[in-house]
Design a protein around this motif. Structure first.
Motif, mmCIF file in Angstrom:
data_model
loop_
_atom_site.group_PDB
_atom_site.id
_atom_site.type_symbol
_atom_site.label_atom_id
_atom_site.label_comp_id
_atom_site.label_asym_id
_atom_site.label_seq_id
_atom_site.Cartn_x
_atom_site.Cartn_y
_atom_site.Cartn_z
ATOM 1 N N UNK A 321 0.834 -1.210 0.000
ATOM 2 C CA UNK A 321 0.000 0.000 0.000
ATOM 3 C C UNK A 321 0.867 1.258 0.000
ATOM 4 N N UNK A 322 1.938 1.227 0.805
ATOM 5 C CA UNK A 322 2.810 2.413 0.911
ATOM 6 C C UNK A 322 3.447 2.711 -0.443
ATOM 7 N N UNK A 323 3.844 1.650 -1.185
ATOM 8 C CA UNK A 323 4.456 1.874 -2.502
ATOM 9 C C UNK A 323 3.476 2.535 -3.464
ATOM 10 N N UNK A 324 2.202 2.352 -3.201
ATOM 11 C CA UNK A 324 1.187 2.976 -4.054
ATOM 12 C C UNK A 324 0.665 4.279 -3.441
ATOM 13 N N UNK A 325 1.314 4.727 -2.370
ATOM 14 C CA UNK A 325 0.876 5.951 -1.674
ATOM 15 C C UNK A 325 -0.575 5.873 -1.244
ATOM 16 N N UNK A 326 -0.991 4.694 -0.845
ATOM 17 C CA UNK A 326 -2.384 4.483 -0.479
ATOM 18 C C UNK A 326 -2.491 4.407 1.048
ATOM 19 N N UNK A 327 -3.006 5.478 1.676
ATOM 20 C CA UNK A 327 -3.087 5.440 3.135
ATOM 21 C C UNK A 327 -4.256 4.572 3.603
ATOM 22 N N UNK A 328 -4.132 3.989 4.775
ATOM 23 C CA UNK A 328 -5.263 3.238 5.334
ATOM 24 C C UNK A 328 -5.615 3.837 6.687
ATOM 25 N N UNK A 329 -6.869 3.694 7.067
ATOM 26 C CA UNK A 329 -7.366 4.333 8.282
ATOM 27 C C UNK A 329 -7.177 3.446 9.501
ATOM 28 N N UNK A 330 -7.193 2.167 9.245
ATOM 29 C CA UNK A 330 -7.191 1.238 10.361
ATOM 30 C C UNK A 330 -6.635 -0.078 9.866
ATOM 31 N N UNK A 331 -5.822 -0.729 10.676
ATOM 32 C CA UNK A 331 -5.326 -2.044 10.284
ATOM 33 C C UNK A 331 -5.600 -2.990 11.444
ATOM 34 N N UNK A 332 -6.400 -3.990 11.192
ATOM 35 C CA UNK A 332 -6.717 -4.944 12.247
ATOM 36 C C UNK A 332 -6.114 -6.276 11.837
ATOM 37 N N UNK A 333 -5.312 -6.831 12.704
ATOM 38 C CA UNK A 333 -4.784 -8.139 12.350
ATOM 39 C C UNK A 333 -5.363 -9.161 13.318
ATOM 40 N N UNK A 334 -5.958 -10.168 12.740
ATOM 41 C CA UNK A 334 -6.481 -11.267 13.547
ATOM 42 C C UNK A 334 -5.600 -12.476 13.296
ATOM 43 N N UNK A 335 -6.065 -13.622 13.749
ATOM 44 C CA UNK A 335 -5.291 -14.833 13.470
ATOM 45 C C UNK A 335 -5.449 -15.155 11.975
ATOM 46 N N UNK A 336 -4.370 -15.116 11.276
ATOM 47 C CA UNK A 336 -4.330 -15.451 9.847
ATOM 48 C C UNK A 336 -5.165 -14.516 8.973
ATOM 49 N N UNK A 337 -5.470 -13.341 9.463
ATOM 50 C CA UNK A 337 -6.241 -12.416 8.626
ATOM 51 C C UNK A 337 -5.799 -10.980 8.916
ATOM 52 N N UNK A 338 -5.721 -10.205 7.824
ATOM 53 C CA UNK A 338 -5.383 -8.782 7.949
ATOM 54 C C UNK A 338 -6.547 -7.993 7.340
ATOM 55 N N UNK A 339 -7.031 -7.011 8.078
ATOM 56 C CA UNK A 339 -8.157 -6.204 7.605
ATOM 57 C C UNK A 339 -7.721 -4.743 7.581
ATOM 58 N N UNK A 340 -7.852 -4.116 6.420
ATOM 59 C CA UNK A 340 -7.444 -2.719 6.304
ATOM 60 C C UNK A 340 -8.642 -1.877 5.890
ATOM 61 N N UNK A 341 -8.830 -0.747 6.552
ATOM 62 C CA UNK A 341 -9.923 0.145 6.178
ATOM 63 C C UNK A 341 -9.323 1.284 5.358
ATOM 64 N N UNK A 342 -9.858 1.471 4.159
ATOM 65 C CA UNK A 342 -9.280 2.432 3.198
ATOM 66 C C UNK A 342 -10.412 3.298 2.634
ATOM 67 N N UNK A 343 -10.127 4.581 2.396
ATOM 68 C CA UNK A 343 -11.136 5.453 1.779
ATOM 69 C C UNK A 343 -11.442 4.932 0.372
ATOM 70 N N UNK A 344 -12.726 4.747 0.063
ATOM 71 C CA UNK A 344 -13.108 4.106 -1.207
ATOM 72 C C UNK A 344 -12.589 4.889 -2.416
ATOM 73 N N UNK A 345 -12.666 6.228 -2.358
ATOM 74 C CA UNK A 345 -12.228 6.990 -3.539
ATOM 75 C C UNK A 345 -10.736 6.796 -3.803
ATOM 76 N N UNK A 346 -9.948 6.621 -2.746
ATOM 77 C CA UNK A 346 -8.513 6.378 -2.952
ATOM 78 C C UNK A 346 -8.269 4.960 -3.456
ATOM 79 N N UNK A 347 -9.002 4.023 -2.873
ATOM 80 C CA UNK A 347 -8.865 2.634 -3.313
ATOM 81 C C UNK A 347 -9.217 2.507 -4.795
#
Ligand code: ASP
Length: 437
Positions: A321-347
């Motif tokens: 994401x950083x290489x694409x200059x794409x900021x995320x609002x929240x990163x939640x890591x669970x067991x074997x899962x990563x969840x990122x919240x991103x502004x839809x217009x940027x995504x």
């Protein structure tokens, strides 16, 4: 004697009658010695800010079009102020100079800055204070990047010897004297830098609201205003959309431990909101101080069995994401899962390529996006109550049938961040505010 740096925003200095209120406020406290002024703002909702009028003038000049009408409308705004205040000001001379400059060398930042320049000179004349041109002491490098450290030194040298001064907000200059502006709304930043430079006892920011509201008044009827707020609470609320101050103005004051008091020029009797480093022991005892949020968010979910083993799975996704200059609002890591919240217009600027890259580089078991989410921050640093308050928020949302898609509680109990379906956003804000007050 104490020193208060008082910044007055555009609506506070929009016309002659507002100038009179400002003078009354300044005269009421001799500690208000350093005044920072914005350009005239809107006098009524459909009005145009002088800065926008100036930028429009610049656009016309750049396109080779006639800008006489635009310039004359700007001159009228200032003429009305001068007439109402009954002061001497060489308006025609000043506007002749401006006109010449626009023709000979149309520099956008120079032209945009003239609203602050004229308004501050007029205010200084009206108050009998010394005018300080930030051209001499708000420093930029040759690329137009502000230099805060140099500004602090130059401002200190310029302001300290003066008993009273008015400094124009929003602009400064580089070493060659070329004018540069701060981002829009940047007079707040000038005020904060001035407060740091003179080591002010308080930075007052006078605007047209009585401080920060505990919730968005477009969603909640007549929300209460917050009396005290920590810098960290303010940062979270403004990041999530609650705005009273330019974000860049908070850090300099926070670092110097200078409190910021947001006040209402039209209701000076209101205490407003004071933003402080440490919340007072005897302040309001609300476990939740405010709620704010935003719509238009997406959740990117990536799953892979056995990745929660210290292999840096989540860090590698964040690098993509950083290489694409794409900021995320929240990163939640669970067991074997990563969840990122991103502004839809940027995504949306790189959605397909991003998913493809993640598939190729991470070989996940699952990768997918859920859209139409809103994020809500429930903020309150009054530690001991927060846990219980968070449980009550979740219960209240459940009681109202509002389903939570993501949730994250910061380690220091500062805020609870939740993701909920967009169509439930307003209802959720009302439910949360309802249980807060
Ligand atoms: N006049 C500038 C603007 O309209 C800066 C300010 O008011 O802070 O953005």
């Amino acid at each position: 004697m104490k020193t208060i740096v008082a910044k007055f925003g555009g609506t506070s200095l929009a016309d002659g009658s507002q100038f009179k209120k400002v003078k009354e406020i300044i005269d009421a406290d001799p500690d208000r010695r350093i005044i920072v002024a914005s350009a005239p703002g809107k006098r009524f909702p459909e009005d145009v800010k002088v800065t926008d009028m100036l930028i429009n003038c610049y656009e016309k000049a750049k396109a080779g079009e006639n800008f006489d009408k635009e310039l004359s409308d700007i001159k009228s705004r200032f003429r009305d102020i001068i007439i109402e205040l009954n002061i001497d000001f060489p308006l025609s001379q000043e506007f002749d100079i401006l006109r010449e400059k626009i023709i000979s060398n149309p520099n956008r930042d120079y032209i945009a800055s003239r609203g602050e320049y004229f308004n501050s000179r007029i205010l200084a004349e009206y108050l009998g204070y010394t005018f300080v041109d930030p051209e001499w002491c708000v420093c930029f490098d040759e690329n137009g990047v502000p230099d805060d450290a140099m500004t602090k030194r130059a401002m200190r040298a310029a302001l300290r010897p003066l008993k009273n001064a008015v400094i124009a907000g929003f602009y400064g200059a580089d070493g060659s004297g070329r004018i540069h502006t701060l981002p829009r709304g940047g007079s707040d930043v000038t005020g904060s830098l001035a407060a740091c430079a003179v080591n002010a006892d308080l930075y007052e920011n006078w605007t047209d609201v009585s401080g920060l509201m505990a919730a968005d008044p477009r969603i909640v009827d007549d929300p209460r205003s917050v009396e005290f707020l920590s810098f960290r609470e303010l940062r979270t609320l403004s990041y999530m959309g609650a705005s009273v101050l330019h974000t860049d103005s908070v850090l300099p004051a926070a670092e110097s431990g200078i409190s910021i008091n947001i006040r209402n020029t039209n209701h000076p009797e209101d205490k407003g909101t004071t933003i402080v480093k440490d919340l007072p022991e005897d302040g309001e005892d609300y476990p939740i101080i405010g709620v704010a949020g935003k719509k238009g968010m997406s959740v990117l979910q990536i799953e892979k069995v056995m990745v929660s083993d210290g292999s840096g799975f989540s860090a590698r996704i964040q690098d993509i994401l950083a290489d694409r200059n794409l900021p995320f609002e929240q990163c939640l890591t669970g067991i074997d899962v990563v969840t990122l919240v991103i502004a839809t217009d940027l995504l949306d600027t790189c959605r397909d390529e991003l998913l493809q890259e993640i598939k190729e580089k991470m070989t996940p078991d699952f990768v997918g996006v859920t859209d139409n989410l809103s994020m809500i921050a429930i903020v309150g640093e009054r530690g001991s109550h927060s846990c219980d308050a968070n449980v009550r928020v979740l219960q209240a949302l459940a009681d109202n049938g509002i389903e939570i898609s993501t949730m994250n509680q910061g380690a220091r109990n500062l805020s609870l961040l939740i993701g909920i379906p967009e169509e439930k956003y307003e209802e959720a804000i009302r439910v949360i505010y309802g249980m807060m007050s």
